[in-house]
Design a protein around this motif. Structure first.
Motif, PDB file in Angstrom:
ATOM      1  N   ALA A 418      71.890   7.903   8.341  1.00 47.00           N
ATOM      2  CA  ALA A 418      73.075   8.587   8.854  1.00 47.00           C
ATOM      3  C   ALA A 418      74.191   7.583   9.110  1.00 47.00           C
ATOM      4  CB  ALA A 418      72.726   9.334  10.137  1.00 47.00           C
ATOM      5  N   GLU A 419      73.809   6.413   9.650  1.00 48.28           N
ATOM      6  CA  GLU A 419      74.797   5.372   9.908  1.00 48.28           C
ATOM      7  C   GLU A 419      75.458   4.925   8.614  1.00 48.28           C
ATOM      8  OE1 GLU A 419      73.198   2.010  12.066  1.00 48.28           O
ATOM      9  OE2 GLU A 419      72.815   3.380  13.743  1.00 48.28           O
ATOM     10  N   ARG A 420      74.614   4.759   7.569  1.00 45.29           N
ATOM     11  CA  ARG A 420      75.140   4.316   6.282  1.00 45.29           C
ATOM     12  C   ARG A 420      76.130   5.347   5.736  1.00 45.29           C
ATOM     13  NH1 ARG A 420      71.961   4.462   0.864  1.00 45.29           N
ATOM     14  NH2 ARG A 420      73.182   6.380   0.873  1.00 45.29           N
ATOM     15  N   ASP A 421      75.726   6.638   5.835  1.00 45.12           N
ATOM     16  CA  ASP A 421      76.618   7.692   5.359  1.00 45.12           C
ATOM     17  C   ASP A 421      77.945   7.644   6.097  1.00 45.12           C
ATOM     18  OD1 ASP A 421      74.745   8.472   3.625  1.00 45.12           O
ATOM     19  OD2 ASP A 421      74.140  10.302   4.705  1.00 45.12           O
ATOM     20  N   GLU A 422      77.826   7.363   7.395  1.00 44.46           N
ATOM     21  CA  GLU A 422      79.031   7.334   8.205  1.00 44.46           C
ATOM     22  C   GLU A 422      79.936   6.186   7.769  1.00 44.46           C
ATOM     23  OE1 GLU A 422      79.711   6.952  12.878  1.00 44.46           O
ATOM     24  OE2 GLU A 422      78.061   8.269  12.278  1.00 44.46           O
ATOM     25  N   LYS A 423      79.304   5.028   7.521  1.00 40.54           N
ATOM     26  CA  LYS A 423      80.070   3.868   7.079  1.00 40.54           C
ATOM     27  C   LYS A 423      80.771   4.169   5.765  1.00 40.54           C
ATOM     28  CE  LYS A 423      77.609  -0.039   8.988  1.00 40.54           C
ATOM     29  NZ  LYS A 423      76.343  -0.671   8.664  1.00 40.54           N
ATOM     30  N   GLU A 424      80.043   4.819   4.882  1.00 43.35           N
ATOM     31  CA  GLU A 424      80.609   5.151   3.583  1.00 43.35           C
ATOM     32  C   GLU A 424      81.841   6.037   3.737  1.00 43.35           C
ATOM     33  OE1 GLU A 424      77.838   6.806   0.637  1.00 43.35           O
ATOM     34  OE2 GLU A 424      77.336   4.688   0.333  1.00 43.35           O
TER      35      GLU A 424
END
Ligand code: C2E
Ligand code: CA
Ligand code: CA
Length: 543
Positions: A418-424
């Motif tokens: 989820a964090e990665r998606d958010e960063k993206e």
């Protein structure tokens, strides 16, 4: 007149002369004693115990009046009266929507001599329209005294009508083992005399081998007369979980017993489940078996639960320590068992899980489901965890299915994703803002992946194969720059770290600042090149 003044044991003559009235006016009535699964604290049934409350002489106990009734050929009438009252009780529970537990009714060994006994109880059952699964019959070991043929024929008649039969006072006589071999009883009730004295000694050894044998026969065992926690725990340790005794409940009058039924959760006597696959019931439930050892020591986090397709409930029956650790969030095994598993799920999560259960029933194979649960504990407060479950049906009984579930707590992984998606997302927004078009080129497969903005403004697909030919063909790269651009790709593939130039793009020849940065693997081999194109704005040009 004060009744209690006269309260005393009645003489034989008094008993006999009051008997008619006792039956007609329900002076003979029934108390109920719960049968409990000591591992889960749930009720698996109850026994009906006869009581006689004389209007003048007060409460009389079975040990005083039953032998008199037996001697005088009246026990038969008394037993049918008890059966009638139990059916009335069950009918009332059904009508008032009170949960029903199967109730065991005692059959005197003298009832065996009355050829009509089974027919008569069956007529009573039909009169009240109580399903046969809610009634059980207890016969005593001593019934066989008059010969095996008679007991056998009564037993098969009871089975024919669908009654489960319990062998009462098992172990009290000398011929116990033979009886078990010859009589096809459904449940064994261990005699109370085993429950006293030193469990570690000879009594304990006999007890343990009886339980073991019952497991081989696939017959559930209920231990009677259990008064202390130590004995209950000992019984559990040798594989006997079902307990009837003062520890959990005294024989209770009907009104109070209804409250007990409402308070305690219920579950079926488990070996009534037919186990699938190669699983061996006896071995699985026996705490000393290899299967259990594996379940509790070597398997990953796992639990066994029952899912009812009609009332859509889940009851966890067993879990190993790793399960408690993995999904318990600080709760104890008891707390997990006591809680309603659905309380942790929101609507979607529950639906996903139930869908998976139904898929597993349908496919008879392993199914996987991931869902978020909100766990509330005293220690940790409320916490959201994501559990991946591998579930499989291992048994079936009526509308109930027995499931085995292996679980993984994948909360951390999910949170990182989820964090990665958010960063993206942040990156994407930043690009939007800065008027940047971005893409990546795989330097061995020559697949190009454009950013969302490229796809939207330039109508590019998510992947472009054989890059850069298609963008040269479609005119995004003007023909006079085509060879230079092909050469760039060669340079990037051979390990050039950075490239940049101003290139007029599209048929409109709009000037863009095109840049490339290369990413290498740990051996220094070029993997991907990240490209970007920024519009060269007028004031930029002026500089
Ligand atoms: P049973 O069928 O073996 O019933 C169990 C007896 O153990 C009951 O005695 C029960 O109250 C008692 N008990 C339960 N838990 C404990 C415990 O933890 N410790 C001790 N010390 N005792 C416990 P109860 O109600 O006095 O009945 C005695 C016997 O009378 C029964 O033994 C059964 O053989 C007979 N009986 C009771 N009701 C009926 C009936 O409706 N019909 C017939 N034919 N016999 C009945
Ligand atoms: Ca009994
Ligand atoms: Ca008994």
């Amino acid at each position: 007149m004060d009744n209690t003044l006269c309260e005393r044991r009645m003489s034989e003559a008094e008993l006999l002369s009051s008997f008619e009235d006792a039956v007609n006016y329900d002076h003979i009535f029934v108390c109920y004693q719960a049968q409990i699964n000591h591992s889960t604290g749930r009720m698996v049934g109850a026994e009906a115990l006869m009581r006689w409350k004389h209007p003048l002489y007060g409460l009389q106990y079975p040990s005083d009046f039953i032998p008199v009734l037996e001697k005088n050929n009246l026990i038969y009438k008394a037993d049918l009266h008890v059966f009638d009252m139990v059916c009335r009780f069950q009918k009332r529970c059904m009508e008032e929507g009170i949960a029903i537990v199967p109730i065991s009714v005692n059959m005197s060994r003298y009832d065996i001599y009355n050829h009509n006994y089974v027919e008569e109880i069956e007529a009573i059952r039909k009169k009240y329209d109580v399903p046969v699964k809610y009634l059980r019959i207890e016969i005593t070991e001593s019934s066989a005294i008059g010969g095996m043929e008679l007991v056998s024929s009564v037993l098969s008649k009871l089975h024919e009508y669908g009654y489960l039969v319990e062998m009462d006072d098992f172990g009290s006589g000398y011929s116990s083992l033979n009886i078990l071999k010859d009589l096809d009883v459904d449940i064994i009730k261990l005699d109370m005399k085993f429950m006293s004295g030193n469990m570690g000694g000879r009594g304990g050894t006999i007890l343990s081998s009886i339980v073991q044998m019952a497991k081989w026969l696939n017959t559930p065992v209920i231990a009677e007369g259990v008064e202390t926690m130590e004995i209950a725990d000992y019984l559990k340790s040798i594989g006997c979980n079902y307990i009837q005794g003062y520890l959990y409940s005294r024989p209770t009058p009907p009104e109070d017993f209804i409250s007990v039924i409402k308070e305690i959760n219920h579950e079926p006597l488990t070996p009534a489940m037919e186990l699938y696959n190669d699983m061996d019931t006896g071995k699985f439930w026996n705490p000393e078996s290899m299967e259990t050892l594996i379940f509790s020591n070597f398997a990953g986090p796992a639990c066994v639960f029952v899912y009812s397709t009609t009332d859509r409930t889940i009851e966890i029956l067993r879990m190993n320590k790793k399960y408690v650790k993995e999904v318990g969030n600080g709760r104890t095994e008891k707390e997990i068992i006591k809680a309603n598993p659905w309380d942790d799920h929101d609507e979607k999560s529950r639906k996903d899980y139930e869908d998976a259960l139904l898929r597993a029933i349908e496919s008879n194979d392993e199914e996987v489901v991931e869902n978020w649960r909100e766990i509330c504990t005293k220690i940790c407060g409320t916490d959201k965890i994501c559990i991946r479950s591998y579930i499989r049906v291992i048994g079936k009984g009526e509308d109930k299915y027995l499931f085995y579930a292996m679980v993984q707590n994948i909360t951390k992984e999910k949170k990182m994703l989820a964090e990665r998606d958010e960063k993206e997302l942040v990156l994407k927004n930043a690009f939007e803002h800065a008027n940047v078009y971005a893409w990546e080129v795989n330097l061995s497969t020559w697949d190009m992946r454009p950013c969302f903005r490229c796809m939207r403004d330039l109508q590019l697909p998510p992947v472009i194969h054989n890059y850069p030919e298609p963008v040269i063909e479609n005119g995004l790269f003007p023909p006079d720059y085509a060879d230079m651009y092909r050469d760039w790709m060669k340079q990037l593939a051979s390990g050039v770290e950075k490239l940049e130039a101003i290139i007029p793009l599209t048929v409109g020849r709009v000037p863009f600042h095109v840049r490339y940065t290369t990413e290498f693997d740990e051996t220094g081999k070029p993997l991907k090149a990240y490209g970007s194109a920024t519009l060269v704005v007028d004031d930029d040009k002026e500089k």
